[in-house]
Scaffold this active site. Structure first.
Site, PDB file in Angstrom:
ATOM      1  N   CYS A   1      -0.475   4.120   2.155  1.00  0.00           N
ATOM      2  CA  CYS A   1      -0.240   3.935   3.607  1.00  0.00           C
ATOM      3  C   CYS A   1       1.220   4.184   3.966  1.00  0.00           C
ATOM      4  O   CYS A   1       1.521   4.813   4.967  1.00  0.00           O
ATOM      5  CB  CYS A   1      -0.569   2.516   4.068  1.00  0.00           C
ATOM      6  SG  CYS A   1      -1.970   1.744   3.314  1.00  0.00           S
ATOM      7  N   ASP A   2       2.121   3.630   3.183  1.00  0.00           N
ATOM      8  CA  ASP A   2       3.516   3.546   3.617  1.00  0.00           C
ATOM      9  C   ASP A   2       4.499   4.393   2.812  1.00  0.00           C
ATOM     10  O   ASP A   2       5.664   4.522   3.200  1.00  0.00           O
ATOM     11  CB  ASP A   2       3.982   2.071   3.560  1.00  0.00           C
ATOM     12  CG  ASP A   2       3.173   1.192   4.508  1.00  0.00           C
ATOM     13  OD1 ASP A   2       2.740   1.708   5.548  1.00  0.00           O
ATOM     14  OD2 ASP A   2       2.967   0.007   4.200  1.00  0.00           O
TER      15      ASP A   2
ATOM     16  N   CYS B   1       0.831  -1.211   0.000  1.00  0.00           N
ATOM     17  CA  CYS B   1       0.000   0.000   0.000  1.00  0.00           C
ATOM     18  C   CYS B   1       0.864   1.258   0.000  1.00  0.00           C
ATOM     19  O   CYS B   1       1.387   1.660   1.035  1.00  0.00           O
ATOM     20  CB  CYS B   1      -0.931  -0.004   1.212  1.00  0.00           C
ATOM     21  SG  CYS B   1      -1.956   1.466   1.322  1.00  0.00           S
TER      22      CYS B   1
END
Ligand code: NDP
Length: 312
Positions: free
Chosen positions: A141-142, A138
């Protein structure tokens, strides 16, 4: 002798942001929800590290901690959270018969499906070994953690193209590994990829190994036509080869799109069966964010509440 079966007003299947938000709303409406957590309690967020884009956490929050907070909030209003996997559903008549762990049946007046989706992985050992230590599925997200660094993205669909362009804005260099001689992504998405001058696309390339002891240091890719190997220095390895919605259980009973995502009536959480609602990633292949999942979880609880009131 007739079987005595527990009767539940709102049964929630799944324990990610959608499931727990549905539980908070249903519990506060005094619908005594029962939430079945599934194989991965807390859902996909428990596989990421820091969540920095969920409003209300100005300093970010660990994904697992955030889901514990969701759970605690749902339980504060007496949500009955249970371990277990739903193994069978029968939506042919109401109340709906739901089997848990292959051996226990309950009856549900309404069901909220929040079973989410699972990222697909390549299945190589390094991927598991370094998951959360440079390996991610992701970028939204990261990606932030790789600001100013070099990363590798595997995949060639719209998700991979989107993740690569997202990362290219943060990272110094993005290398895309595409296993065929062309990309599956839409022309528009491909154009965006090729317009970024810090993305290099390696066609006919697959991953041989992800290297590094405590974190990703480089990736060894090989050309599947010539077998020639290339070592790419990178601290992040993003797998973007698609997601699989967790909908096998509902095949033949609910409408799904070609990729298996549940179809809901636009602007609602309603499936084609009255009393069965869907929320979160299981019905959303586009946004797939914790906050959008939570939003649709809220919608599902409100839709269920209205449905149950209309049946009285
Ligand atoms: P897709 O199934 O479309 O693409 C998966 C990609 O991963 C393919 O290119 C495939 O390669 C590649 N792949 C699969 N397995 C491997 C493997 N083992 N090794 C290397 N590569 C592999 O999934 P997406 O998640 O990209 O998209 C899913 C759906 O969501 C699509 O309908 C897409 O259009 C949509 N979507 C739309 C977006 C938007 O409109 N903004 C954004 C994201 C997704 P190959 O081509 O060789 O099979």
């Amino acid at each position: 002798m007739s079987e005595k079966v527990e009767n539940i007003e709102v049964l929630i299947i799944g324990s990610g942001p959608a499931g727990y938000t549905a539980a908070i709303y249903a519990a506060r409406a005094d619908l005594k929800p029962v939430l079945i957590q599934g194989l991965q309690p807390g859902g996909q967020l428990t596989t990421t590290t820091e969540v920095d884009n969920y409003p209300g956490y100005p300093n970010g929050v660990d994904g697992t901690k955030m889901m514990e907070d969701f759970k605690a909030q749902a339980e504060r209003f007496d949500t009955d959270t249970r371990w277990g996997m739903v193994s069978k559903v029968d939506f042919s008549k109401r109340p709906f018969r739901v089997e848990i762990d292959g051996n226990k049946n309950v009856l549900a007046q309404s069901v909220i499906i929040a079973t989410g989706a699972s990222a697909k992985w390549l299945g190589i050992p390094d991927e598991e070994r370094l998951n959360g230590f440079g390996v991610s599925a992701c970028a939204v997200c990261d990606g932030f953690f790789y600001k100013g660094q070099d990363v590798v993205v595997v995949g060639a669909g719209d998700t991979a193209a989107e993740e690569a362009t997202y990362l290219a804005k943060l990272c110094t260099k993005v290398t895309m590994l595409v296993r065929r001689d062309k990309m599956r992504a839409s022309k528009a998405m491909q154009k965006r990829v090729f317009n970024m001058n810090n993305i290099t696309v390696l066609f006919n390339h697959e991953t041989k190994s992800i290297n590094g002891d405590k974190g990703v240091e480089s990736v060894t890719a090989y050309n599947n036509q010539t077998n020639e190997e290339t070592v790419i220095p990178a601290t992040g390895f993003f797998v973007a080869i698609g997601h699989k919605p967790n909908t096998d259980l509902f095949k033949g009973q609910l409408d799904m799109d070609d990729n298996g995502y549940l179809i809901v009536e636009a602007g609602t959480s309603k499936t084609k069966i009255d009393g069965v609602f869907a929320a979160g990633d299981v019905a959303d292949h586009i946004y797939r964010q914790a906050v959008t999942s939570a939003g649709t979880g809220c919608m599902a609880a409100l839709d269920a509440e209205r449905f149950l009131a209309s049946q009285e």
